[in-house]
Design an enzyme around this catalytic site. Structure first.
Site, PDB file in Angstrom:
ATOM      1  N   ASN A  61       0.803  -1.226   0.000  1.00 25.76           N
ATOM      2  CA  ASN A  61       0.000   0.000   0.000  1.00 25.76           C
ATOM      3  C   ASN A  61       0.837   1.277   0.000  1.00 25.76           C
ATOM      4  OD1 ASN A  61       0.722  -0.696   2.603  1.00 25.76           O
ATOM      5  ND2 ASN A  61      -1.022   0.326   3.510  1.00 25.76           N
ATOM      6  N   GLU A 104       4.407  -4.341  12.219  1.00 23.56           N
ATOM      7  CA  GLU A 104       3.400  -3.282  12.033  1.00 23.56           C
ATOM      8  C   GLU A 104       2.265  -3.942  11.269  1.00 23.56           C
ATOM      9  OE1 GLU A 104       3.618  -0.454  13.385  1.00 23.56           O
ATOM     10  OE2 GLU A 104       5.752  -0.070  13.652  1.00 23.56           O
ATOM     11  N   CYS A 143      -3.353   1.060   6.754  1.00 21.98           N
ATOM     12  CA  CYS A 143      -3.431   0.366   8.048  1.00 21.98           C
ATOM     13  C   CYS A 143      -4.145   1.237   9.069  1.00 21.98           C
ATOM     14  CB  CYS A 143      -2.043   0.022   8.529  1.00 21.98           C
ATOM     15  SG  CYS A 143      -0.939   1.436   8.571  1.00 21.98           S
ATOM     16  N   GLU A 149       7.880   1.928  14.999  1.00 19.98           N
ATOM     17  CA  GLU A 149       8.795   2.437  13.992  1.00 19.98           C
ATOM     18  C   GLU A 149       8.775   3.963  14.083  1.00 19.98           C
ATOM     19  OE1 GLU A 149       7.318   0.274  10.387  1.00 19.98           O
ATOM     20  OE2 GLU A 149       9.251  -0.745  10.544  1.00 19.98           O
TER      21      GLU A 149
HETATM   22  P1  NAD Z   1       0.498  -9.394   3.570  1.00 19.57           P
HETATM   23  O1  NAD Z   1       0.624  -9.769   5.001  1.00 19.57           O
HETATM   24  O2  NAD Z   1      -0.278 -10.251   2.675  1.00 19.57           O
HETATM   25  O3  NAD Z   1       1.948  -9.290   2.903  1.00 19.57           O
HETATM   26  C1  NAD Z   1       2.953  -8.450   3.432  1.00 19.57           C
HETATM   27  C2  NAD Z   1       4.301  -8.938   2.956  1.00 19.57           C
HETATM   28  O4  NAD Z   1       4.575 -10.204   3.537  1.00 19.57           O
HETATM   29  C3  NAD Z   1       4.418  -9.132   1.446  1.00 19.57           C
HETATM   30  O5  NAD Z   1       5.720  -8.754   1.042  1.00 19.57           O
HETATM   31  C4  NAD Z   1       4.212 -10.630   1.293  1.00 19.57           C
HETATM   32  O6  NAD Z   1       4.781 -11.176   0.136  1.00 19.57           O
HETATM   33  C5  NAD Z   1       4.924 -11.146   2.532  1.00 19.57           C
HETATM   34  N1  NAD Z   1       4.491 -12.463   2.989  1.00 19.57           N
HETATM   35  C6  NAD Z   1       3.288 -13.067   2.823  1.00 19.57           C
HETATM   36  N2  NAD Z   1       3.286 -14.269   3.464  1.00 19.57           N
HETATM   37  C7  NAD Z   1       4.506 -14.408   4.037  1.00 19.57           C
HETATM   38  C8  NAD Z   1       5.104 -15.416   4.857  1.00 19.57           C
HETATM   39  N3  NAD Z   1       4.446 -16.516   5.199  1.00 19.57           N
HETATM   40  N4  NAD Z   1       6.358 -15.224   5.299  1.00 19.57           N
HETATM   41  C9  NAD Z   1       7.041 -14.103   4.991  1.00 19.57           C
HETATM   42  N5  NAD Z   1       6.537 -13.123   4.217  1.00 19.57           N
HETATM   43  C10 NAD Z   1       5.285 -13.264   3.749  1.00 19.57           C
HETATM   44  O7  NAD Z   1      -0.033  -7.892   3.587  1.00 19.57           O
HETATM   45  P2  NAD Z   1      -0.398  -6.989   2.328  1.00 19.57           P
HETATM   46  O8  NAD Z   1      -1.677  -7.510   1.772  1.00 19.57           O
HETATM   47  O9  NAD Z   1       0.771  -6.814   1.430  1.00 19.57           O
HETATM   48  O10 NAD Z   1      -0.635  -5.572   3.037  1.00 19.57           O
HETATM   49  C11 NAD Z   1      -1.825  -5.225   3.631  1.00 19.57           C
HETATM   50  C12 NAD Z   1      -1.744  -5.384   5.139  1.00 19.57           C
HETATM   51  O11 NAD Z   1      -0.667  -4.611   5.662  1.00 19.57           O
HETATM   52  C13 NAD Z   1      -2.978  -4.878   5.851  1.00 19.57           C
HETATM   53  O12 NAD Z   1      -3.406  -5.809   6.818  1.00 19.57           O
HETATM   54  C14 NAD Z   1      -2.513  -3.611   6.546  1.00 19.57           C
HETATM   55  O13 NAD Z   1      -3.208  -3.243   7.672  1.00 19.57           O
HETATM   56  C15 NAD Z   1      -1.092  -3.893   6.821  1.00 19.57           C
HETATM   57  N6  NAD Z   1      -0.344  -2.657   6.949  1.00 19.57           N
HETATM   58  C16 NAD Z   1       0.071  -2.267   8.189  1.00 19.57           C
HETATM   59  C17 NAD Z   1       0.746  -1.078   8.352  1.00 19.57           C
HETATM   60  C18 NAD Z   1       1.229  -0.634   9.709  1.00 19.57           C
HETATM   61  O14 NAD Z   1       2.081   0.208   9.785  1.00 19.57           O
HETATM   62  N7  NAD Z   1       0.697  -1.174  10.777  1.00 19.57           N
HETATM   63  C19 NAD Z   1       1.012  -0.283   7.252  1.00 19.57           C
HETATM   64  C20 NAD Z   1       0.565  -0.704   6.001  1.00 19.57           C
HETATM   65  C21 NAD Z   1      -0.096  -1.901   5.869  1.00 19.57           C
END
Ligand code: NAD
Length: 508
Positions: free
Chosen positions: A167, A264, A298, A472
């Site tokens: 995102n 996060e 998020c 962070e």
């Molecule tokens: P996601 O968890 O599907 O993927 C995040 C990353 O993790 C990607 O690079 C993905 O390829 C990798 N990944 C997936 N499975 C994995 C595994 N088993 N082991 C290691 N890496 C793995 O999330 P997304 O769909 O890319 O992003 C959306 C999510 O991110 C939402 O839930 C959102 O709330 C969260 N988010 C949080 C913040 C924050 O600061 N708290 C900021 C932005 C987004």
């Protein structure tokens, strides 16, 4: 003519994928030649090929980062020299900001009006952590036993794995990469498979800024690539932003070799409007809270809690203004609503519309895909939603708000805190005392009073509960990329003190 994405890196690779991996300062294809497509969510078209790193590629990247750590080619530099190169990187990020902004838009469809300030913040974050590099220090501590001098040192941890979502690709990478580098660590980045190429472009600039080969490595791919990285025994720390489910899996896997983690994760943040709220400002805050980035944030204010006296007016305003948002090309500065970042995210959000229909929720506006090119859904608001509804409890990550009513401060607090998450909360009131009471009662990592969605590098960001572990940004973020070493220097104690029958007499 519409701008085009960068279809290959400036640096030539080995003749394989357009967007290769960066391992030990070299651009290489995946060993088995695997690739995946870069895809534009606005045009619904593929536009590039990216190397798909397997476990052998991940191993090579981690081994390279570990070698770069052990020979101290980065941590052995004076902190001021690391800072100088990070400042150089900040300048390059500004030089290439227009290209980096566009590339992220081709990847995730986020609006240019959102990405431009976001990219300026990335350069600012880089300068902030560069400035902190020379402040990293231990403490001279009064000894708890006579005859000793005691102090602590702060040292880099080793190889940091930075795993990011789609995102805000470079913004969320910045929060990990810059403090990790400022503290002297080496890094392997695994960007989201939805947004890999902008991260490769940033890594290219890191090399140009004089950050030595092997200090910043990039492996692109999906969950398989990320899982191989987290499981690698030479990874000392995993800094992750993404969904709560993935974060929990990563924490469990990292525990297998006691890697440190910062997580996060997701949110379901409340935006709370009290009876005395300045309504124009509050409605703006609610709109920005849930419709900016098409709700793929998020910190989205996805639960709108409204005092009964304002409820109908707020519902009316959200429905009216939501229906007027201009959907269109994310590269056009006039566009107010961009597409969702991927087909998968579109399907997820449409799934929640189905649930809403099954639960017979009252839909004030939206609730459907927009009939046009791109993965667009209409800005959507449901009213009088029960706190038990899945739409009130689960992170949707789309432009979908649920509006709920309350009658008392106590009820507002109970509703706001009734979530497994705890990333952020907004409070709208002109009553200073009420605002302060809410600040203390809300269980969330960031509280906004009469604003929403404002962040910056001087304040820590992160979540309570299942929204994450650690923080962070803020000066303390640097310490999250260090180990503490305690030092005891004997000032000349009698010989039997050290070698007597008990040796150390402290009892451990
Ligand atoms: P996601 O968890 O599907 O993927 C995040 C990353 O993790 C990607 O690079 C993905 O390829 C990798 N990944 C997936 N499975 C994995 C595994 N088993 N082991 C290691 N890496 C793995 O999330 P997304 O769909 O890319 O992003 C959306 C999510 O991110 C939402 O839930 C959102 O709330 C969260 N988010 C949080 C913040 C924050 O600061 N708290 C900021 C932005 C987004």
């Amino acid at each position: 003519m519409r701008a085009q994405p960068r279809s290959t890196l400036r640096t030539t690779g080995d003749g394989g994928a357009d967007f290769p991996l960066l391992i030990d300062g070299r651009w290489v294809s995946a060993r088995d030649g695997a690739r995946f497509a870069a895809h534009d969510p606005y045009l619904e078209q593929d536009w590039g090929e990216v190397a798909d790193a397997g476990p052998a590629d991940v191993d090579a990247a981690v081994v390279s980062a570990h070698a770069a750590f052990i020979d101290r080619r980065w941590s052995g530099l004076l902190a001021g020299e690391r800072a100088r190169r990070l400042l150089q990187l900040a300048d390059l990020l500004e030089r290439d900001a227009p290209a980096l902004v566009q590339q992220q838009i081709f990847e995730n469809g986020k609006l240019i009006s959102e990405m431009r300030p976001g990219m300026a913040a990335v350069a600012g974050d880089c300068r902030f952590f560069a400035g902190l590099a020379e402040t990293l220090q231990g403490a001279s501590v009064p000894p708890s036993r006579p005859g000793f001098t005691t102090f602590t040192l702060r040292e880099p941890m080793g190889v940091v794995a930075a795993i990011t979502p789609w995102n805000t690709p470079l913004g969320l990478l910045a929060w990990k990469l810059f403090p990790a580098l400022a503290a002297g660590n080496t890094v392997v980045i695994k960007p989201s498979e939805v947004t890999p190429t902008s991260t490769l472009m940033l890594a290219e600039l890191a090399l140009e800024a004089g950050i030595p080969a092997g200090v910043v490595n990039v492996v692109t791919g999906a969950a398989r690539t990320g899982a191989a990285l987290v499981a690698h025994p030479l990874v000392a720390k995993v800094a992750f932003t993404g969904s709560t489910t993935t974060g929990q899996a990563i924490a469990a896997q990292a525990a297998g070799h006691t890697a440190r983690v910062t997580l996060e994760l997701g949110g379901k943040s409340p935006n709370i409007l009290f009876a005395d709220a300045d309504l124009d400002r509050a409605i703006n805050g609610v709109m920005a809270g849930i419709f900016a980035a098409s709700g793929q944030s998020c910190m989205a204010g996805s639960r709108v809690l409204v005092h009964s006296t304002l409820f109908d007016r707020v519902c009316e305003a959200l429905a009216e203004r939501g229906s007027r948002l201009i959907a269109g090309d994310p590269l056009d500065p006039a566009t107010q609503l961009g597409p969702l970042a991927s087909r998968a995210q579109l399907d997820k959000v449409l799934g929640y519309f189905e649930i809403a229909r099954a639960e017979r929720l009252r839909c004030l506006v939206g609730g459907q895909r927009l009939p046009r090119q791109g993965y667009f859904v209409a800005p959507t608001v449901y009213a009088d939603v029960s706190p038990d509804s899945r739409l009130a409890r689960e992170e949707i990550f789309g432009p979908v708000a649920v509006v709920m009513r309350f009658d008392s401060e106590e009820q507002a607090v109970a509703m706001a805190n009734d979530t497994r998450y705890g990333l952020a909360a907004g409070v709208w009131t002109e009553d200073l005392r009420l605002a302060h009471r809410m600040i203390h009662q809300l269980r969330a990592g960031t509280i906004w009073v009469n604003n929403y969605r404002i962040i910056g590098h001087t304040l820590p960001f992160g979540g309570y509960g299942q929204s994450g572990i650690g923080r962070e940004m803020g000066a303390a973020a640097l310490e999250a990329y260090t180990e503490t070493k305690s030092v005891w220097i004997d000032l000349g104690n009698p010989v039997e003190f050290a070698t007597g029958p008990m040796g150390d007499r402290h009892g451990l």
